[in-house]
Design a protein around this motif. Structure first.
Motif, PDB file in Angstrom:
ATOM      1  N   ARG A  28      11.543  -4.118   5.606  1.00 28.76           N
ATOM      2  CA  ARG A  28      10.223  -3.820   4.866  1.00 28.76           C
ATOM      3  C   ARG A  28       9.189  -3.271   5.587  1.00 28.76           C
ATOM      4  NH1 ARG A  28      11.836  -6.928   0.502  1.00 28.76           N
ATOM      5  NH2 ARG A  28      13.244  -8.798   0.774  1.00 28.76           N
ATOM      6  N   LEU A  29       8.599  -2.160   5.047  1.00 32.00           N
ATOM      7  CA  LEU A  29       7.585  -1.427   5.707  1.00 32.00           C
ATOM      8  C   LEU A  29       6.509  -1.250   4.797  1.00 32.00           C
ATOM      9  CD1 LEU A  29       9.379   1.335   7.692  1.00 32.00           C
ATOM     10  CD2 LEU A  29       8.460  -0.766   8.658  1.00 32.00           C
ATOM     11  N   ASP A  30       5.235  -1.394   5.523  1.00 27.00           N
ATOM     12  CA  ASP A  30       4.229  -1.020   4.615  1.00 27.00           C
ATOM     13  C   ASP A  30       3.918   0.394   4.606  1.00 27.00           C
ATOM     14  OD1 ASP A  30       1.550  -1.780   3.233  1.00 27.00           O
ATOM     15  OD2 ASP A  30       0.247  -1.840   5.129  1.00 27.00           O
ATOM     16  N   ARG A  32       1.401   2.077   4.614  1.00 29.70           N
ATOM     17  CA  ARG A  32       0.293   2.584   5.439  1.00 29.70           C
ATOM     18  C   ARG A  32       0.790   2.749   6.891  1.00 29.70           C
ATOM     19  NH1 ARG A  32      -4.308  -1.957   4.463  1.00 29.70           N
ATOM     20  NH2 ARG A  32      -2.220  -3.012   3.929  1.00 29.70           N
ATOM     21  N   THR A  33       2.084   1.815   7.166  1.00 31.11           N
ATOM     22  CA  THR A  33       2.589   1.932   8.443  1.00 31.11           C
ATOM     23  C   THR A  33       3.381   3.320   8.569  1.00 31.11           C
ATOM     24  OG1 THR A  33       2.785  -0.425   8.557  1.00 31.11           O
ATOM     25  CG2 THR A  33       4.519   0.817  10.039  1.00 31.11           C
ATOM     26  N   VAL A  34       4.018   3.716   7.409  1.00 31.19           N
ATOM     27  CA  VAL A  34       4.728   4.953   7.211  1.00 31.19           C
ATOM     28  C   VAL A  34       3.808   6.150   7.437  1.00 31.19           C
ATOM     29  CG1 VAL A  34       6.303   6.350   5.942  1.00 31.19           C
ATOM     30  CG2 VAL A  34       6.478   3.906   6.106  1.00 31.19           C
ATOM     31  N   ALA A  36       0.784   6.113   8.815  1.00 27.27           N
ATOM     32  CA  ALA A  36       0.314   6.327  10.198  1.00 27.27           C
ATOM     33  C   ALA A  36       1.378   6.708  11.138  1.00 27.27           C
ATOM     34  CB  ALA A  36      -0.043   4.973  10.690  1.00 27.27           C
ATOM     35  N   ALA A  37       2.654   6.452  11.091  1.00 21.08           N
ATOM     36  CA  ALA A  37       3.828   6.950  11.910  1.00 21.08           C
ATOM     37  C   ALA A  37       3.923   8.387  11.729  1.00 21.08           C
ATOM     38  CB  ALA A  37       4.952   6.157  11.808  1.00 21.08           C
TER      39      ALA A  37
END
Length: 51
Positions: A28-30, A32-34, A36-37
């Motif tokens: 599970r990824l937020d 926003r994390t994707v 930002a990456a």
């Protein structure tokens, strides 16, 4: 005559069940994390091309 009419709701019932179920072992990824990456990866590519 009833066989000629394909019901759209009936044919998509399997997809609805597939998307409603969530795997407990899934990563599970937020979102926003994707994002930002992706931005960091883009910046890294631009820095490496500049060198």
């Amino acid at each position: 005559m009833s066989g000629s009419n394909s019901g759209g709701l009936m044919s998509s019932a399997g997809l609805v069940r597939y998307f409603d179920s969530e795997d407990q072992n899934a990563i599970r990824l937020d979102p926003r994390t994707v994002v930002a990456a992706g931005i960091l990866f883009g910046v890294l590519v631009m820095v490496l091309r500049a060198l």
